[in-house]
Design an enzyme around this catalytic site. Structure first.
Site, mmCIF file in Angstrom:
data_model
loop_
_atom_site.group_PDB
_atom_site.id
_atom_site.type_symbol
_atom_site.label_atom_id
_atom_site.label_comp_id
_atom_site.label_asym_id
_atom_site.label_seq_id
_atom_site.Cartn_x
_atom_site.Cartn_y
_atom_site.Cartn_z
ATOM 1 N N CYS A 1 14.097 26.576 -85.122
ATOM 2 C CA CYS A 1 15.251 26.859 -85.969
ATOM 3 C C CYS A 1 16.543 26.679 -85.157
ATOM 4 O O CYS A 1 16.626 27.092 -84.012
ATOM 5 C CB CYS A 1 15.264 28.257 -86.575
ATOM 6 S SG CYS A 1 13.852 28.591 -87.620
ATOM 7 N N ARG B 1 15.184 21.195 -83.536
ATOM 8 C CA ARG B 1 14.641 22.549 -83.384
ATOM 9 C C ARG B 1 13.804 22.988 -84.587
ATOM 10 O O ARG B 1 13.182 24.049 -84.558
ATOM 11 C CB ARG B 1 15.792 23.547 -83.183
ATOM 12 C CG ARG B 1 16.602 23.280 -81.939
ATOM 13 C CD ARG B 1 17.739 24.265 -81.827
ATOM 14 N NE ARG B 1 17.253 25.608 -81.634
ATOM 15 C CZ ARG B 1 16.990 26.163 -80.464
ATOM 16 N NH1 ARG B 1 17.179 25.476 -79.361
ATOM 17 N NH2 ARG B 1 16.537 27.389 -80.385
ATOM 18 N N TRP C 1 12.335 25.823 -88.972
ATOM 19 C CA TRP C 1 10.909 25.564 -88.716
ATOM 20 C C TRP C 1 10.185 26.786 -89.268
ATOM 21 O O TRP C 1 10.304 27.883 -88.726
ATOM 22 C CB TRP C 1 10.672 25.407 -87.210
ATOM 23 C CG TRP C 1 9.264 24.992 -86.881
ATOM 24 C CD1 TRP C 1 8.778 23.723 -86.874
ATOM 25 C CD2 TRP C 1 8.179 25.839 -86.470
ATOM 26 N NE1 TRP C 1 7.456 23.728 -86.502
ATOM 27 C CE2 TRP C 1 7.057 25.008 -86.247
ATOM 28 C CE3 TRP C 1 8.038 27.216 -86.286
ATOM 29 C CZ2 TRP C 1 5.822 25.507 -85.848
ATOM 30 C CZ3 TRP C 1 6.802 27.707 -85.887
ATOM 31 C CH2 TRP C 1 5.720 26.860 -85.671
ATOM 32 N N ASN D 1 17.293 32.792 -86.330
ATOM 33 C CA ASN D 1 16.300 32.085 -85.521
ATOM 34 C C ASN D 1 15.487 33.153 -84.806
ATOM 35 O O ASN D 1 16.055 34.019 -84.155
ATOM 36 C CB ASN D 1 17.022 31.183 -84.496
ATOM 37 C CG ASN D 1 16.066 30.612 -83.461
ATOM 38 O OD1 ASN D 1 14.882 30.429 -83.730
ATOM 39 N ND2 ASN D 1 16.589 30.326 -82.286
ATOM 40 N N GLY D 2 14.147 33.089 -84.943
ATOM 41 C CA GLY D 2 13.300 34.080 -84.265
ATOM 42 C C GLY D 2 12.334 34.703 -85.249
ATOM 43 O O GLY D 2 12.089 34.160 -86.339
ATOM 44 N N GLU E 1 -2.102 15.128 -70.513
ATOM 45 C CA GLU E 1 -0.772 14.891 -71.058
ATOM 46 C C GLU E 1 -0.774 13.626 -71.917
ATOM 47 O O GLU E 1 -0.151 13.581 -72.981
ATOM 48 C CB GLU E 1 0.243 14.776 -69.906
ATOM 49 C CG GLU E 1 1.661 14.441 -70.302
ATOM 50 C CD GLU E 1 2.293 15.442 -71.255
ATOM 51 O OE1 GLU E 1 1.697 16.492 -71.531
ATOM 52 O OE2 GLU E 1 3.390 15.149 -71.752
ATOM 53 N N LYS F 1 0.338 13.573 -75.811
ATOM 54 C CA LYS F 1 1.468 12.744 -76.253
ATOM 55 C C LYS F 1 1.065 11.862 -77.420
ATOM 56 O O LYS F 1 1.774 11.745 -78.409
ATOM 57 C CB LYS F 1 1.919 11.898 -75.061
ATOM 58 C CG LYS F 1 3.359 11.575 -74.995
ATOM 59 C CD LYS F 1 4.208 12.613 -74.312
ATOM 60 C CE LYS F 1 4.040 13.973 -74.868
ATOM 61 N NZ LYS F 1 4.773 15.018 -74.261
ATOM 62 N N GLU G 1 0.377 14.035 -80.705
ATOM 63 C CA GLU G 1 1.494 14.690 -81.401
ATOM 64 C C GLU G 1 2.405 13.709 -82.106
ATOM 65 O O GLU G 1 2.976 14.041 -83.136
ATOM 66 C CB GLU G 1 2.271 15.623 -80.469
ATOM 67 C CG GLU G 1 3.033 14.949 -79.379
ATOM 68 C CD GLU G 1 3.760 15.938 -78.480
ATOM 69 O OE1 GLU G 1 4.254 16.955 -78.962
ATOM 70 O OE2 GLU G 1 3.841 15.666 -77.262
ATOM 71 N N HIS H 1 -21.936 14.343 -70.661
ATOM 72 C CA HIS H 1 -22.651 15.605 -70.892
ATOM 73 C C HIS H 1 -22.520 16.054 -72.344
ATOM 74 O O HIS H 1 -22.429 17.239 -72.629
ATOM 75 C CB HIS H 1 -22.159 16.683 -69.922
ATOM 76 C CG HIS H 1 -22.480 16.354 -68.493
ATOM 77 N ND1 HIS H 1 -23.746 16.471 -67.972
ATOM 78 C CD2 HIS H 1 -21.708 15.845 -67.497
ATOM 79 C CE1 HIS H 1 -23.738 16.073 -66.704
ATOM 80 N NE2 HIS H 1 -22.510 15.682 -66.402
ATOM 81 N N LYS I 1 11.015 21.653 -81.422
ATOM 82 C CA LYS I 1 11.192 21.458 -79.982
ATOM 83 C C LYS I 1 10.881 22.696 -79.154
ATOM 84 O O LYS I 1 10.066 22.666 -78.268
ATOM 85 C CB LYS I 1 12.614 20.963 -79.728
ATOM 86 C CG LYS I 1 12.902 20.632 -78.275
ATOM 87 C CD LYS I 1 12.234 19.355 -77.870
ATOM 88 C CE LYS I 1 12.467 19.020 -76.415
ATOM 89 N NZ LYS I 1 11.437 18.098 -75.923
HETATM 90 C C1 F6R Z 1 4.725 18.382 -75.997
HETATM 91 C C2 F6R Z 1 5.694 19.433 -75.792
HETATM 92 C C3 F6R Z 1 5.200 20.839 -75.753
HETATM 93 C C4 F6R Z 1 6.005 21.654 -74.737
HETATM 94 C C5 F6R Z 1 5.618 23.138 -74.828
HETATM 95 C C6 F6R Z 1 6.355 23.960 -73.798
HETATM 96 O O1 F6R Z 1 5.351 17.132 -75.958
HETATM 97 O O2 F6R Z 1 6.861 19.194 -75.679
HETATM 98 O O3 F6R Z 1 3.831 20.914 -75.498
HETATM 99 O O4 F6R Z 1 5.751 21.158 -73.458
HETATM 100 O O5 F6R Z 1 5.912 23.609 -76.107
HETATM 101 O O6 F6R Z 1 7.724 23.869 -73.992
HETATM 102 P P1 F6R Z 1 8.738 24.300 -72.867
HETATM 103 O O7 F6R Z 1 8.552 23.356 -71.715
HETATM 104 O O8 F6R Z 1 10.081 24.161 -73.500
HETATM 105 O O9 F6R Z 1 8.389 25.696 -72.485
#
Ligand code: F6R
Length: 608
Positions: free
Chosen positions: A2, A27, A74, A98-99, A482, A486, A489, A505, A603
């Site tokens: 948010c 956000r 969000w 937000n929260g 990772e 990537k 998502e 396995h 985000k």
């Molecule tokens: C994936 C991604 C998330 C963040 C995770 C932690 O691309 O961005 O998995 O890495 O939500 O976020 P931060 O680093 O902001 O604590």
């Protein structure tokens, strides 16, 4: 999670709010709305969808105002809908939130018993209801916000309008971020600095529990038991371009290409005379010497960067290191002993689970160090020590340069502890830092520009798959986690990451004719072993892409190969990272996905 914006000044508030919301959209982007003061009334326009949907609404163009608040959501409590969209109104109070208000159910019961009714399913509307009741009693906005805040549990940043206080915007925060800003044309409040960068660089981070009032006279801050004061403005060195696409079709692509520069920014301030030195961060050698073991705590990609870091710390600095998912840490805490450092990693500095783990570690008396990108955020401020990654604003929801700079900083920490513990020679350390500072960024930059066509071609093949695997050993396994995150998502292709030797396995039964398997193979000592694993899947019909060094002897065992330049480990690691990021990016593009705003995501995850 948010985004909040607020404005009061001599310009058109509707334009300011919608512009700010476009920037904050990363956000959260399932509903959006604004409320402005107009002709002595508070008028709200909101809808399910994104800022472009809001802009199409006729009611919006009819609004004229100099004062208002806005929100991009969000969803947590209640599905995305017009009704659940913010702002929410109760009596004379209109607010954006937000929260999470954790005690909203109890509050709702109390408020309903007292005659209040609610139309949405949100916890935010309950906060509006409670504040309205407090305001009715106290008749003073600041007192009412203070009384309301005392009754709320959870995390919140609120932007508030009171119908009978024209020309005033109020704000308060607890846990969730909120900044104030001041410019020639007025005052702003926002969840993130990027929202007001086009207008001003003067900002103030509202502290927990502080209440702000923005008016035509400027901003004032109230702190419990103190008289109101003017905020001491800071000046950011970020510029507005940092939050714009700069000619790239997506923020994600821009941020991938910014990585070579970002590595230099993260490393150069921690290198002195060719050796690691964290005096820039106020951390001396005695501190590093005092560490006996490290617990890395983070979420998602930051946790994956932690896995790479753990490999580097154990390999170079010979320091026992474990990695923990932040959401598990305080409920299943690992055993700690004298000399345990808790190292938290967070791009946003806001992630609720990581913050909760930090607070838990502090309450257990453990020293904490945070690696954070967004400056002056809660995690950065609450940790005993902090190291900023200086990646600049990351706007794409999927992290790239955030992860990359976390890995670069972890490399430097491993080097620093190796120096403090006498586990590497100065000569070796100098070579490593030279490679991080010059060879790796240069190799990554060349690699990104030279391999573009190959990524597009391979992505064309991958884009038709519904399932695929990444495999690797050691650091390559950490990187493959990772890589698959990537891809998942942003392209919505189901991808799993496996230690190369583990696939047989059980999971190898999923491999059939044409199943893509991407093998990362950079660890020279393990070439033979990984090659055998590649043959195992190839002989079962997998379509194999091998990501390996130019000098790898086994480049021919796969259907396609991405050759990584460079002789040093750092060069290879960062080029391999660029390869998996670009494969994810191009695959998502080939599938027509919304790359910067993947479905269901936001985000910064400020809820547990
Ligand atoms: C994936 C991604 C998330 C963040 C995770 C932690 O691309 O961005 O998995 O890495 O939500 O976020 P931060 O680093 O902001 O604590």
């Amino acid at each position: 999670m948010c985004g909040i914006i607020g404005y009061i000044g001599n310009e058109n508030a509707v334009c300011k709010l919608t512009e700010g919301l476009s920037v904050l959209e990363y956000r959260g982007y399932d509903s959006v709305g604004i409320a402005v003061e107009s002709d002595g009334e508070i008028k709200t326009v909101k809808c399910r969808g994104r800022i472009d949907d809001l802009k199409k609404k006729e009611e919006l163009s009819a609004l004229s105002s100099h004062c208002g608040i806005g929100h991009t959501r969000w969803a947590t409590h209640g599905a995305p809908s017009d009704t659940n969209a913010h702002p929410h109104r109760s009596g004379r109070v209109t607010l954006v939130h937000n929260g999470i208000i954790e005690n909203y159910k109890e509050l709702k019961k109390e408020l309903e018993a007292a005659g209040k009714s609610f139309v949405s399913e949100t916890d935010s509307e309950i906060a509006a209801g409670l504040l309205d009741v407090c305001y009715l009693e106290s008749k003073d906005p600041v007192t009412a916000i203070l009384q309301c805040a005392r009754k709320l549990t959870g995390s919140y940043a609120l932007g508030i309008l009171f119908e009978d206080r024209p020309g005033e915007v109020y704000a308060v925060r607890c846990g969730s971020p909120l900044l104030l800003a001041s410019s020639e044309d007025g005052c702003y409040l926002a969840s993130d600095m990027t929202a007001f960068l086009p207008f001003t660089k003067k900002y103030y981070c509202l502290a927990e529990g502080e209440i702000a009032c923005l008016s035509a006279e400027g901003a004032t801050v109230h702190r419990d038991g103190m008289s109101a004061f003017s905020p001491a403005w800071s000046i950011t060195d970020l510029n507005a371009e940092a939050a714009q696409k700069g000619g790239y079709p997506h923020f994600m692509l821009k941020e991938i290409f910014e990585q070579p520069r970002a590595i230099v920014n993260a490393v150069s301030v921690r290198a002195r005379n060719g050796l690691p030195d964290f005096s820039h961060d106020g951390i001396d050698l005695d501190f590093w010497r005092s560490i006996q073991r490290i617990q890395i705590v983070a979420c998602g990609s930051a946790m994956h960067a932690g896995l790479v870091g753990a490999g580097l710390l154990e390999h170079y600095a010979k320091i026992p290191t474990t990695v923990h998912v932040a959401s598990e840490y305080r409920y299943n805490p690992p055993l700690s002993s004298e000399g345990t450092l808790v190292l938290l990693i967070s791009q946003s500095g806001e992630t609720a689970d990581t913050l909760a783990a930090l607070r838990y570690a502090k309450s257990a008396g453990l020293p904490t160090l945070a690696i954070v990108n967004a400056v002056e955020t809660t995690i950065a401020r609450e940790a005993d020590r902090r190291i900023y990654t200086y990646a600049g604003p990351e706007i794409a929801v999927a992290t790239t340069k955030g992860y990359c700079t976390q890995a670069a900083v972890l490399y430097m920490i491993a080097a620093q502890i190796a120096l403090a513990r006498g586990k590497m020679t100065e000569g070796h350390l100098r070579e490593m830092i030279h490679s991080l500072l010059t060879a790796a960024p240069a190799a990554m930059e060349r690699f990104l520009s030279e391999k573009r066509e190959q990524f597009v071609r391979l992505a064309g093949k991958l884009s038709k798959a519904e399932h695929m695997f990444y495999i690797g050993r050691g650091l390559d396994y950490s990187l493959s986690m990772e890589a698959s995150l990537k891809l998942k998502e942003i392209s919505y292709i189901h991808a799993e990451s496996y230690a190369a030797g583990e696939l047989k396995h059980g999971t190898i039964s999923l491999v059939e004719e044409g199943t893509p398997v991407i093998a990362i193979m950079t660890e020279r000592d393990l070439y033979d072993k990984t090659e055998s694993n590649v043959r195992e899947v190839a002989s079962r019909g997998a379509y194999v892409i091998l990501i390996c060094r130019e000098d790898a002897p086994s480049a021919k065992v796969s259907d396609d190969v991405i050759l990584l330049p460079g002789t040093s480990d750092a060069e290879t690691l960062f080029c391999a990272l660029a390869a998996v990021q670009m494969l994810a990016y191009e695959t998502a593009r080939a599938r027509g996905c919304d790359i910067d705003r993947p479905r269901n995501l936001a985000k910064s995850v400020t809820v547990e």
